[in-house]
Scaffold this active site. Sequence first.
Site, PDB file in Angstrom:
ATOM      1  N   GLY A   1       0.930  -1.193   0.080  1.00 47.35           N
ATOM      2  CA  GLY A   1      -0.086   0.135   0.051  1.00 47.35           C
ATOM      3  C   GLY A   1       0.875   1.279   0.152  1.00 47.35           C
ATOM      4  O   GLY A   1       0.271   2.342   0.407  1.00 47.35           O
ATOM      5  N   LEU A   2       2.067   1.050  -0.450  1.00 47.63           N
ATOM      6  CA  LEU A   2       3.156   2.257  -0.442  1.00 47.63           C
ATOM      7  C   LEU A   2       3.290   2.793  -1.777  1.00 47.63           C
ATOM      8  O   LEU A   2       4.097   3.449  -2.182  1.00 47.63           O
ATOM      9  CB  LEU A   2       4.380   1.897   0.299  1.00 47.63           C
ATOM     10  CG  LEU A   2       4.133   1.461   1.864  1.00 47.63           C
ATOM     11  CD1 LEU A   2       5.370   0.985   2.352  1.00 47.63           C
ATOM     12  CD2 LEU A   2       3.709   2.578   2.647  1.00 47.63           C
TER      13      LEU A   2
ATOM     14  N   ASP B   1      -2.554   7.716  -6.266  1.00 43.20           N
ATOM     15  CA  ASP B   1      -1.277   7.406  -6.236  1.00 43.20           C
ATOM     16  C   ASP B   1      -0.488   8.032  -7.430  1.00 43.20           C
ATOM     17  O   ASP B   1       0.549   8.362  -7.246  1.00 43.20           O
ATOM     18  CB  ASP B   1      -1.369   5.596  -6.395  1.00 43.20           C
ATOM     19  CG  ASP B   1      -1.869   5.016  -5.000  1.00 43.20           C
ATOM     20  OD1 ASP B   1      -2.463   5.793  -3.972  1.00 43.20           O
ATOM     21  OD2 ASP B   1      -1.688   3.956  -4.731  1.00 43.20           O
TER      22      ASP B   1
ATOM     23  N   SER C   1       4.111   1.479  -4.817  1.00 43.73           N
ATOM     24  CA  SER C   1       5.143   0.826  -5.706  1.00 43.73           C
ATOM     25  C   SER C   1       4.902   0.774  -7.159  1.00 43.73           C
ATOM     26  O   SER C   1       5.743   1.288  -7.915  1.00 43.73           O
ATOM     27  CB  SER C   1       5.590  -0.602  -5.089  1.00 43.73           C
ATOM     28  OG  SER C   1       6.251  -1.250  -6.151  1.00 43.73           O
ATOM     29  N   SER C   2       3.724   0.315  -7.543  1.00 44.94           N
ATOM     30  CA  SER C   2       3.153   0.408  -8.852  1.00 44.94           C
ATOM     31  C   SER C   2       3.089   1.606  -9.477  1.00 44.94           C
ATOM     32  O   SER C   2       3.747   1.859 -10.605  1.00 44.94           O
ATOM     33  CB  SER C   2       1.881  -0.506  -8.834  1.00 44.94           C
ATOM     34  OG  SER C   2       0.877  -0.085  -8.399  1.00 44.94           O
TER      35      SER C   2
END
Length: 323
Positions: free
Chosen positions: A105-106, A152, A108-109
């Site tokens: 949930g940080l 994001d 990355s994608s």
Amino acid sequence: MRSVTASAPAKAILFGEHFVVKGALGVVTAIDLRARVKVTEDRGSSLTIYSRELGGKYKINLNNLESTPKPIAPFARIIKWLKERDYTIYPAIVEVKSNIPLGAGLGSSAATASAFTLSYTALHGAPLNQRELVEATIEAEIEAHGRPSGIDPNISVHGGVIAYRPGHEPVGITVGRELSEYKLVVADSGLKRNTKTAVEFVLDLASRYSGVLDHVYKAANELSKRAIIALERGDATTLGELMNINHGLLAAIGVSTPELEDLVYTARRAGALGSKITGAGLGGAIIALVHKDKTPIVVQELRNRAPWTSPVKLGESGVLVES
Ligand code: MEV
């Protein structure tokens, strides 16, 4: 052979994950972990992708994007998006290196997608602007999780600390100086979660209990508004309390787990002013707001329970070309 490397930051959602998918205000910070993507010119007709995080070496056939293996489908989706806009598509070697925990949930994608898009387009002298980078990263996120709010992609491109509502330009938040006395601690439970599953689960619950959960969505929106004021004032006590309330709302929509509750309460017991799930939940990470004097004990207690814990810096720079 010429090459370009770009990097983009991880993120921690401070307030409003899930609620932002249906239009509530979200508050998110870029943090000092980065995904780095080096793109080097190549011959032939494919993109060769090396990524330890994604499990090794893959190829994308630029003449047959549909045949792309699942783990690298987001890259193919970006190439398709660039093709449709008449950008030059060329064979390349793509090397991904990242110190962002995966599936936590940080972000990355999104960080990998925006760093790839910038390095790939910059190599041929036509780097996308920020708005285009956000759009391309949203494409990759649609491939990865179905229905991204855009929070994001926006933080990975713009960096800093931002308030974000879908369909609106993100607004930068200047964090009060008083907060320099406090640290944000991230602890990854190590339980890999799938954003798509979590988002679908919450949207289904929200539609079946709309009369009840509409109020929770409204509360989350109000909470983010107050959090922005507290961030600007550097009011750590209020921020901590709002984080605790936000965690309660996330538990109400079903994305907490016994392991995440354990980490959230461990942080509070060790002296955090507030703690909550960050990101999609059902696994992944929690964040805690901690006075710097209490940081060592909170980090120690969380490390006893979580495979990865680290204090992080807020307001890291967005995507950029490194060389
Ligand atoms: C994922 O980092 C945050 C969610 O709110 C999904 C999204 O906003 O795209 C769960």
